[in-house]
Motif scaffolding. Sequence first.
Motif, short mmCIF file in Angstrom:
data_model
loop_
_atom_site.label_atom_id
_atom_site.label_comp_id
_atom_site.label_asym_id
_atom_site.label_seq_id
_atom_site.Cartn_x
_atom_site.Cartn_y
_atom_site.Cartn_z
N HIS A 50 36.43 97.52 50.33
CA HIS A 50 35.81 98.62 49.65
C HIS A 50 36.85 99.85 49.44
N GLU A 51 37.45 100.10 50.45
CA GLU A 51 38.49 101.26 50.33
C GLU A 51 39.51 100.99 49.35
N THR A 52 40.05 99.73 49.24
CA THR A 52 41.09 99.27 48.34
C THR A 52 40.25 99.87 46.80
N LEU A 53 39.00 99.36 46.56
CA LEU A 53 38.58 99.63 45.15
C LEU A 53 38.19 101.24 44.97
N ASP A 54 38.00 102.06 46.14
CA ASP A 54 37.69 103.25 46.20
C ASP A 54 38.96 104.21 45.71
N ASN A 55 40.16 103.30 46.04
CA ASN A 55 41.32 104.15 45.59
C ASN A 55 41.72 104.02 44.17
N VAL A 56 41.03 103.00 43.52
CA VAL A 56 41.27 102.80 42.20
C VAL A 56 40.40 103.83 41.34
N THR A 57 40.80 104.41 40.22
CA THR A 57 39.85 105.26 39.51
C THR A 57 38.68 104.56 39.20
N ASP A 58 37.59 105.17 39.21
CA ASP A 58 36.19 104.88 39.23
C ASP A 58 35.77 104.39 37.66
N SER A 59 35.52 103.09 37.52
CA SER A 59 35.25 102.78 36.14
C SER A 59 34.20 101.57 36.17
N LYS A 60 33.80 101.25 34.98
CA LYS A 60 32.43 100.13 34.89
C LYS A 60 33.12 98.94 35.39
N ALA A 61 34.63 98.54 35.34
CA ALA A 61 35.25 97.23 35.76
C ALA A 61 35.25 97.34 37.04
N VAL A 62 35.59 98.51 37.81
CA VAL A 62 35.67 98.70 39.22
C VAL A 62 34.16 98.41 39.77
N ARG A 63 33.08 98.77 39.25
CA ARG A 63 31.83 98.62 39.71
C ARG A 63 31.42 97.43 39.57
N TYR A 64 31.67 96.51 38.38
CA TYR A 64 31.32 95.24 38.17
C TYR A 64 32.03 94.29 39.10
N LEU A 65 33.29 94.44 39.40
CA LEU A 65 34.00 93.65 40.49
C LEU A 65 33.64 93.99 41.87
N ARG A 66 33.30 95.07 41.97
CA ARG A 66 32.69 95.26 43.52
C ARG A 66 31.23 94.50 43.74
N ALA A 67 30.67 94.37 42.63
CA ALA A 67 29.04 93.95 42.66
C ALA A 67 29.67 92.35 42.82
N ILE A 68 30.48 91.79 42.19
CA ILE A 68 30.75 90.32 42.14
C ILE A 68 31.32 90.15 43.49
N LEU A 69 32.00 90.82 44.17
CA LEU A 69 32.69 90.44 45.49
C LEU A 69 31.68 90.59 46.56
N VAL A 70 30.52 91.66 46.50
CA VAL A 70 29.51 91.43 47.29
C VAL A 70 28.65 90.73 47.30
N ALA A 71 28.44 90.23 46.17
CA ALA A 71 27.28 89.15 45.68
C ALA A 71 27.48 87.80 46.15
#
Length: 381
Positions: free
Chosen positions: A45-66
């Motif tokens: 999660h911290e890795t993705l937090d350090n990337v500029t927030d975007s729709k792609a980041v939120r979507y990939l995070r949801a894929i990984l959590v799901a």
Amino acid sequence: MRLQLEPIVTAVANSEPSSVLLWLSRSGPRQLLSILATGSGPVTHETLDNVTDSKAVRYLRAILVANAVLPERDEFLARFERWLEPTLQQVEDSDERRDLQSFAVWFLLRRLRQRSARRPLTHGQMVTAQGNVRAAIRLLDWLHGRGTTLSACTQHDIDAWLASGGREKFDARNFLVWNVDRGQAHGVAIPPHRSTRGQARLPEPDQRWRLSRRLLHDTELATIDRVAGCLVLLYGQPCTRIANLTTAQVTDTGERLHLMLGTRPIEIPEPLSTLIRELVVTRKGMAVVGHTDTHPWLFPGGLPGRPISPMHLTGRLGRLGIPTRAGRATALMDLAGQLPSVVLSRLLGLNLNTATLWSQEAGNTRPSYAAQVARMAHRKD
């Protein structure tokens, strides 16, 4: 490919190849995956937090959590925490920044974390907290423009601030109360914003029932819209709460179906109970890449493993001619006129104070009965 990226590739590749290729054809996902590919260590999660927030980041995070690559977390709480620090850093005065941080952490963030411990935060709760911080910053700037500070300002200054226009001015109320309680401000107050409760009701007396009949009997409408619309029009539920309903809140014995909206289950009559049964069986999320049916949501949404967005649900109902705000207000006004506030609170999940205000607005003449029920329940507990 480095070893730590294999779980990500597996989670994405489980989807339809054509959908994955379409997703990868967009610049956002490609750039994000390139950043992760050139990094090091596991993707967290911290890795993705350090990337500029975007729709792609939120979507990939949801894929990984799901797909259980990343653990569950309250995303709106995390987003508020990430938003807070850079926002406060924009305040130049160190004393005011320290005061704002104390308010944000010990009042707003503490309250958000308590709510998050009970159920995931909604987008509206995050936006409200952000609005409190922004209003506090604007109030301090405005006072500077008048040549004063929060500790030296008077009620005349606060009244002038409110009179300068804008509903958001009242969002500074929590900040002002916080400082008065701690002796940082003196003799000043912002009144609660005047409630519009009940003022946005449906204009036609029978409109609520006409819309409800259409939802209950028009088989050409999607089941998700029929159920959600009925929960608004018949049970006064906001889209924020409807969107976060889970299948665990539905109890079906075969003969009867109960729905838990508050602390007491409600028996749902036909034909709505049949529609809810159908929704439980047929519910499908709109996510294509990373899609999973292993989730608890009664109304799954466009992100893998996540519920539908309340704004999206509101838009769907609006396109059917169902004004959710006015429909909910009409339903609550009607129900509050028939039920004691204690019963209204328990069945519909309203705060007791809110339920009492609705009862007063509806002219309910049975407050003594409500108080008696509350005392009896207290003695039993």
